[in-house]
Scaffold this motif. Structure first.
Motif: not given
Length: 491
Positions: A24-30, A252-258, A330-333
């Motif tokens: 997630l930290i590298t995502a904006p750069y990538l 983003i969803i996976n981060i929160l699900l983790t 849309l993924f939020a639920p």
């Protein structure tokens, strides 16, 4: 929750957060360096390699976690299980690598290219040397935390130092999956303290195949709606950018699900132990407490994503990824839908040996996802895949509730969900309108999002305190106990 379980939860959350936070930290750069097509190419190639990794794993981690948890006090039995399952895994991995190289030779001439496929191939090798399940079964989460932290920080540094432009997609793939391989490999020296040598003649591999297949079937079915989505988006749309939007939204969803599901790993190990001793009431208490904690987290997170998902994606990934923001909403639920199935699966169906029931639910969800993908992706691209994923997970959670009703009341769980859902809805309205109001005057989206998060947290926290929520009261009592144990010294 016992003191050991609290510590293990903190360690496991740390492990999972480090694993997910680094990309997630590298995502904006990538996103800015590789672009949507580069991110999409990595996502598509990794989805292909994952099928071979799934065959290498063969459901051994989930099966091994359960079996070793039951005999973790017997070092000889747990050691025998470790060697039997690890050797089976290594043999599967060797075969998977051969098949994967054959695939590259025959089909890698597409727009993704051979170097990218080879780069993501480390994920298969990482599966072959994975022994994290044994550490989890032994409730040794501390070792996993420090290992992950070290390797992930190193891989993150390599991404920033070496990945410089859109031509470095293959290099990024190698860093990403190679770090997982190294992370798994460096755990092996620590096994000397935990595992005994078992003579080859005492190993019995055949006794595991039937049970392993029971775990492998849902793993394959699960891949239909976690991996096949990306494969189908790339194949049907022939547009790697669509994969890029889907990948970054799903990240983003996976981060929160983790964060949400990390508790289940810890409690699940303890629950398997309790099932072996037939302590039914204690198990029910663990499950109820876990559900209450999970819903308390997931509903406000869901409301927050809907309120500011699009603005977050634009600010975080760049203006080219605005579509990823729509997909995040849309993924939020999925947060509370997957949270429900994960608790029931990890804490009841799996520890109680009812994988057959959970398999039927997962297969039904996979079939739902596959059919909806075929219908929706040709017309709506990655958006169709998002809708299909949410629908599939809803089917699975509904069936899990049905299969678990004899042990825990579905109405009680729905009552908990309704309570926190109402709190989240009250929080959502002012949070959303604040974003609309500030968005017209402030050009920097980050300030708007921070204001929304602050307002949402204050409102939701006030509701928990006002209505004397059980989670809040438990946290308050725990804090009081800690304060009494460590009183401030008089000056």
């Amino acid at each position: 929750m016992t003191k050991t379980m609290r510590k293990n939860y903190i360690y496991n959350v740390s492990v999972q957060i480090v694993s997910m936070l680094t990309p997630l930290i590298t995502a904006p750069y990538l996103a800015r360096v590789l672009g949507e097509e580069g991110v999409g190419a990595h996502s598509f190639a990794l989805s292909i390699a994952t099928y071979f990794a799934l065959f290498a794993a063969l459901g051994l981690s989930s099966y091994g976690l359960r079996e070793v948890s039951r005999v973790r006090d017997d070092r000889v039995k747990s050691s025998r299980l470790f060697w039997e399952l690890s050797i089976i895994r290594l043999a599967n991995t060797a075969l998977s690598c051969i098949l994967y190289l054959l695939f590259i030779w025959l089909w890698a001439g597409d727009e993704v290219g051979t170097p990218v496929y080879l780069g993501v191939g480390f994920t298969i090798l990482a599966t072959g040397v994975d022994c994290t399940w044994f550490f989890q079964a032994k409730e040794n989460f501390k070792s996993l935390m420090f290992r992950n932290l070290t390797v992930k920080l190193l891989s993150m540094a390599l991404v920033f130092l070496l990945v410089r432009d859109a031509d470095d997609v293959a290099l990024y793939c190698a860093i990403q999956t190679g770090s997982v391989f190294i992370s798994n490999l460096i755990l092996w020296p620590q096994l000397k303290k935990m595992v005994r040598r078992i003579p080859w003649r005492r190993l019995r591999f055949s006794r595991h195949y039937k049970e392993v297949l029971v775990y492998f079937i849902p793993t394959i079915a699960t891949s239909v709606y976690t991996v096949l989505d990306k494969t189908m988006i790339g194949t049907i749309t022939n547009d790697m950018a669509q994969n890029g939007f889907y990948e970054n939204a799903h990240k983003i969803i996976n981060i929160l699900l983790t964060i949400v599901t990390s508790l289940n790993v810890v409690v699940g190990v303890r629950t398997s132990y309790l099932f072996g001793r037939n302590k039914q009431e204690e198990i029910r208490n663990h499950i109820r407490d876990t559900f209450r904690f999970m819903y308390m987290l997931t509903f406000p997170l869901c409301a927050g994503l809907v309120a500011c998902g699009r603005g977050f994606a634009i600010e975080f990934y760049g203006s080219d990824f605005s579509e990823a923001g729509d997909m995040i909403m849309l993924f939020a639920p999925l947060l509370f839908i997957i949270g429900t199935s994960n608790v029931l699966g990890s804490l009841y169906l799996t520890p109680s040996g009812q994988r057959g029931r959970s398999n039927r639910a997962i297969i039904a969800g996979a079939a739902t996802n596959l059919v909806l993908n075929l219908v929706l992706i040709p017309h709506y691209g990655a958006y169709g895949a998002v809708v299909a994923s949410v629908a599939a997970e809803l089917v699975i959670s509904s069936l899990y509730l049905k299969f678990s009703h004899e042990f825990i009341s579905a109405w009680q769980l729905l009552g908990m969900a309704a309570r926190y859902g109402a709190f989240a809805a009250i929080m959502f309205v002012p949070t959303y309108w604040l974003g609309q109001f500030l968005g017209e005057g402030l050009k920097v989206e980050a300030y708007v999002i921070l204001c929304q998060i602050a307002l949402g947290a204050v409102i939701y926290g006030a509701l928990l305190i006002l209505f004397r929520d059980p989670v809040w009261l438990a946290a308050k009592d725990l804090l009081k106990k800690k304060t009494k144990q460590h009183p401030k010294e008089d000056e």
